[in-house]
Structure formats: structure tokens, C-alpha cells
Design an enzyme around this catalytic site. Structure first.
Site, short mmCIF file in Angstrom:
data_model
loop_
_atom_site.label_atom_id
_atom_site.label_comp_id
_atom_site.label_asym_id
_atom_site.label_seq_id
_atom_site.Cartn_x
_atom_site.Cartn_y
_atom_site.Cartn_z
N LEU A 1 -5.19 -1.53 -0.98
CA LEU A 1 -4.56 -1.47 -1.89
C LEU A 1 -3.75 -0.67 -1.23
O LEU A 1 -4.37 0.39 -0.59
CB LEU A 1 -4.92 -0.65 -3.80
CG LEU A 1 -5.56 -2.42 -4.06
CD1 LEU A 1 -6.27 -1.36 -5.28
CD2 LEU A 1 -4.57 -3.37 -4.67
N ASP A 2 -1.92 -0.61 -1.16
CA ASP A 2 -1.17 0.14 -0.67
C ASP A 2 -1.32 1.16 -1.69
O ASP A 2 -2.24 1.52 -2.75
CB ASP A 2 0.06 0.09 -2.12
CG ASP A 2 0.52 -1.30 -0.78
OD1 ASP A 2 0.35 -1.79 -0.29
OD2 ASP A 2 1.99 -2.02 -1.10
N GLN A 3 -1.18 2.95 -0.94
CA GLN A 3 -2.23 4.31 -1.01
C GLN A 3 -1.35 4.96 -2.86
O GLN A 3 -2.33 5.00 -2.80
CB GLN A 3 -1.49 5.76 -0.30
CG GLN A 3 -2.02 6.26 -0.60
CD GLN A 3 -1.56 7.48 0.18
OE1 GLN A 3 -1.81 6.69 1.62
NE2 GLN A 3 -1.51 8.54 0.48
N VAL B 1 -1.59 2.73 -5.01
CA VAL B 1 -1.20 1.64 -6.24
C VAL B 1 -2.61 1.86 -7.05
O VAL B 1 -3.61 2.32 -5.52
CB VAL B 1 -1.57 -0.09 -5.58
CG1 VAL B 1 -1.87 -0.92 -6.76
CG2 VAL B 1 0.39 -0.21 -5.45
#
Length: 220
Positions: free
Chosen positions: A52-54, A56
Site C-alpha cells: 500500500l502507498d505510504q 494509505v
């Protein structure tokens, strides 16, 4: 930070990743989910299956053995691995439910992606299904709560495709210029709220779900 573990056995561990914590990082001294899990498992084996993107929040599954990592990575390529998101959008999509198909290209220098022509070098097809499940107003502006099912896993895919549709995600400083001006929401309103996969050993279908914790979700 205390780990929030939803499920664990000898093969896998499913946990919640808070917003702001990387899945894995090369930066020395920065806390990430892998280091937290290694500490929890007292140095045991931990393999990243998906990310997951940081900024998110949401659910992740990690493998605790090489066998589990191999099987989960095989499953990641098939229909049995489901990644579902909720997001709060600035604006109202024209269609309540639709499939978005775009081509994206990543710019490594700025760590951003953009919609491009299929013929552009390094362009990759991006496909997702969204459905509007609630609508409302914030300071006179339309906002929408959507569910998103990813068919592909491109860099910043949901964030880029929603912004390209004209409905960027609340609190997304990279792709929503209004987010930079609105200081109420410092966290992107995007959550990987549901995760589905086949257990690497038992082959049982595993399903996990959570409610988003981000501040942006409270306005709907």
C-alpha cells in the site's frame, strides 16, 4: 507503534497498516511494516506479497515462510486475490457504477504517475471498477464515497484514475490540488478495507474486512 493483527498462523499474518507507515522502506531508521513484523516475530521470516502507498491505510497479508510467499505470489496473479478499497472523492462521478480503463506511465523522478496514450513508452493498462455508495456535501461541494475493486495494480492507480475522472480523492496532496489548500484533511481518504485470497496451505478462501479509520471518512 502497536501492531494490529487480524489473523495469524504458521504460514501467514494479516494486519492493519496505518496511514503514514511504509509497507517497506530502504531509508535507514524509518519504521515500516516489515521491520515491525520482524520485531514481533523475533527476527522470523517476513515476505511482502503486496503493498500500500505510504499515505494509505488498510489491510495487508505477509508470508511467514518461503512456501507461503511462493503460493501467495502465484495467487496474486489470479482472480482469487481481491483488493477492495473505499475512498472519499471531491465531486460526483457521472456514472454511479463504471469500469475505468486507462493507460498510465510512471515518472520515477517525481514518484507520480499520469494517464497517457497506449502508444507511449512504458505505458501500462490500468483497470478498476468503482461504485458510488454514498453522497453528501462539504462546504457546499459535492463529495462521494466509493468502493473500488482493482483489476490491475499500477503505481498510484486509484489516485490517478479518480483525479483523471475529475473526482480526486480527499486529502491527496499529490493529485488533488484542493487538498493542499484545505488543511482540515491531512490524510488521504483511501483505505484498503477488504482483502480476499486463497490460503497458501489449506487452499481455503480467506476474507478480511475493516472500517476505515481516516478522518476524511467521517464527513460522510
Amino acid at each position: 507503534m502497536n501492531l494490529q493483527i487480524l489473523y495469524e498462523d504458521e504460514h501467514i499474518i494479516v494486519c492493519y497498516k496505518p496511514a503514514g507507515i511504509p509497507t517497506q522502506t530502504k531509508k535507514l531508521g524509518e519504521q515500516d511494516m516489515v521491520s515491525l513484523l520482524k520485531n514481533y516475530l523475533r527476527g522470523g521470516y517476513v515476505a511482502v506479497i503486496h503493498r500500500l502507498d505510504q499515505p494509505v491505510e488498510g489491510l495487508l497479508v505477509f508470508a511467514k515462510t518461503p512456501f507461503a510467499a511462493k503460493e501467495l505470489n502465484k495467487g496474486l496473479q489470479g482472480a482469487g486475490f481481491g483488493k477492495h478499497y473505499k475512498a472519499v472523492l471531491w465531486g460526483m462521478p457521472e456514472q454511479k457504477k463504471a469500469v475505468l480503463e486507462d493507460y498510465l506511465v510512471k515518472d520515477g523522478r517525481t514518484n507520480t504517475s499520469r494517464v497517457c496514450e497506449p502508444s507511449e513508452k512504458d505505458a501500462k493498462k490500468a483497470v478498476l471498477l468503482y461504485e458510488v455508495i454514498a453522497t453528501g456535501k462539504d462546504d457546499g461541494k459535492d463529495i462521494s464515497l466509493v468502493k473500488v475493486k482493482l483489476d490491475t495494480g499500477r503505481h498510484h492507480q486509484i489516485r490517478v484514475q479518480m483525479a483523471n475522472m475529475g473526482c480526486p480523492i480527499l486529502g491527496d496532496a499529490k493529485y488533488n490540488t484542493a487538498a493542499v489548500q484545505d488543511r482540515r484533511f491531512r490524510q488521504i481518504a483511501l483505505c484498503a478495507y477488504r482483502l480476499e485470497f486463497v490460503h497458501p496451505k489449506t487452499k481455503k478462501k480467506m476474507e478480511f474486512e475493516m472500517e476505515p479509520k481516516g478522518e476524511g471518512f467521517s464527513i460522510l
